[in-house]
Structure formats: C-alpha cells, structure tokens
Write an enzyme that holds these catalytic residues in place. Structure first.
Site, mmCIF file in Angstrom:
data_model
loop_
_atom_site.group_PDB
_atom_site.id
_atom_site.type_symbol
_atom_site.label_atom_id
_atom_site.label_comp_id
_atom_site.label_asym_id
_atom_site.label_seq_id
_atom_site.Cartn_x
_atom_site.Cartn_y
_atom_site.Cartn_z
ATOM 1 N N GLY A 1 0.495 -1.394 -0.483
ATOM 2 C CA GLY A 1 0.085 -0.366 -0.120
ATOM 3 C C GLY A 1 0.696 1.422 0.545
ATOM 4 O O GLY A 1 0.087 2.482 -0.148
ATOM 5 N N TRP B 1 2.655 3.065 -2.439
ATOM 6 C CA TRP B 1 2.192 3.893 -3.723
ATOM 7 C C TRP B 1 0.768 5.004 -3.556
ATOM 8 O O TRP B 1 0.450 5.651 -3.760
ATOM 9 C CB TRP B 1 2.838 3.301 -4.764
ATOM 10 N N ASP C 1 -5.044 -6.197 -5.920
ATOM 11 C CA ASP C 1 -3.687 -6.530 -5.906
ATOM 12 C C ASP C 1 -3.996 -8.167 -5.152
ATOM 13 O O ASP C 1 -5.027 -8.009 -5.011
ATOM 14 C CB ASP C 1 -2.800 -6.511 -4.577
ATOM 15 N N ASP D 1 -7.499 -10.498 -8.476
ATOM 16 C CA ASP D 1 -6.252 -10.953 -9.565
ATOM 17 C C ASP D 1 -6.611 -9.923 -11.469
ATOM 18 O O ASP D 1 -7.952 -9.323 -11.140
ATOM 19 C CB ASP D 1 -6.491 -12.508 -10.558
ATOM 20 N N ASP E 1 3.506 -2.273 -9.981
ATOM 21 C CA ASP E 1 4.274 -2.259 -8.842
ATOM 22 C C ASP E 1 4.516 -3.820 -8.923
ATOM 23 O O ASP E 1 5.419 -4.222 -8.308
ATOM 24 C CB ASP E 1 4.779 -1.502 -7.484
ATOM 25 N N LYS F 1 7.057 -0.551 -13.480
ATOM 26 C CA LYS F 1 7.840 -1.347 -12.909
ATOM 27 C C LYS F 1 8.321 -2.393 -13.598
ATOM 28 O O LYS F 1 7.388 -3.707 -13.523
ATOM 29 C CB LYS F 1 8.545 -1.762 -10.960
#
Length: 190
Positions: A47, A49, A66, A82, A105, A146
C-alpha cells in the site's frame, strides 16, 4: 543513499515500503499526478504507493488492486483480486477511459530460471500495459510501470512506444544499484 538507508528511512517515517521513494521521484520528474487525479494502483500491496498518492494529492481518488491483502488506507478503495478479473469489479470497470494515472509495482513470483522469469515478467507487463490503455483517459492519462532490465526489456519499451505519445525510462535513486529493476513512464495514450 545506500538501499538499506532507504529502507531505514521508510521505517522511521512509518511508510509501508521504500518503494514510495521510487514513485515519489518519478512523479516529481514527470508531474503525472494532479491534485484531483483518478488513480489505479495495480499490485498495490503493501500500500505504499496508494498511501503516497493520497499524501501528495489528498483529493485524488485511488482504486487499488492486488492478490495479496492490504491494510486499509483512508480514501483508497482496495480490491483483493487478480488483475485478470478487473473487468468483474464494477466500481473500477465503470471508469474505463477515465483514469488520469495508472501505476504498477506488480511483479511475478520468481522461479530462479532466467528464461522463465523474463517471460513471466514480460507477460505480466503486457497485461498491465493493456489494462492501462483500457482505463486511461486518452488526453490526460499517464502510466508508470516497474519492470526489469533483461532480454525482453526493449520489446516491452517498443510496445510502450506504440501505445503512448511519450515514453521515458527511470532508475530511481532508491532502487538497489545491483537490481535490474527499472521503471517506464508513458504519457498520453495513442
């Protein structure tokens, strides 16, 4: 600053992870976050970000997703789901083409087998890229993802270049120097 120093700094500040410093640097350089942004945080746990977005731009609306659980953050709507099931989340799917910023991320679990890991990273990045294109506002949207420097990095960057007016690469100071971790920024979807 050494990578362990970033982790200690995050801990002292009560932050969820040192990854916030990476996003903070990219946001500072790109000006991608506006005060009243609609933000989608993919791979949001733990969490950090989402928490950073709310601290920089408190009036922004943040939707986070997530597979892993995430402790609540005031003003963040979290869905433990998902990414492949994003369409089933009505609160998010109803906002197609409206998000100002999509951040990711996300990373797959690594097997230690280079070829397998590189392919898994690439496939997950492509799914994330397609999600960003589906949900971003075409005139104001930005995407931060990322990824890792590997044999498929150029292929991913090429896909980003086909999807955005501007693509930039960032290696934030808080990234471990030996890490292949790298970030791509895409601005204004095509």
């Amino acid at each position: 600053m050494h990578s362990d120093s970033w982790a200690l700094k995050a801990k002292k500040l009560g932050l969820r992870s040192r990854a916030v410093f990476k996003l903070e640097e990219i946001l500072s350089k790109t000006q991608a976050l506006r005060h009243d942004s609609l933000v989608l945080d993919i791979g949001s746990a733990p969490g950090g970000w989402s928490e950073l977005i709310k601290s920089i731009a408190p009036s922004s609306e943040v939707y986070a997703i997530d597979l892993l659980p995430m402790d609540p953050i005031k003003g963040v709507r979290f869905f433990q789901e998902d990414l492949m099931n994003l369409e089933a989340i009505e609160e998010i799917s109803s906002l197609k083409l409206k998000f100002n910023l999509v951040i990711s991320d996300l990373a797959p679990n690594l097997t230690g087998i280079r070829a397998v890991d590189e392919e898994n990273i690439y496939e997950l990045n492509i799914v994330t890229l397609k999600t960003a294109i589906t949900y971003l506002n075409k005139s104001t949207g930005s995407f931060i993802i990322k990824t890792f420097q590997n044999s498929l990095f150029k292929k991913l960057r090429t896909q980003m270049e086909k999807s955005f007016h501007l693509v930039q690469t960032y290696k934030p100071a808080a990234s471990k120097s030996k890490s292949g971790e790298i970030y791509l920024f895409g601005d204004k979807p095509l």
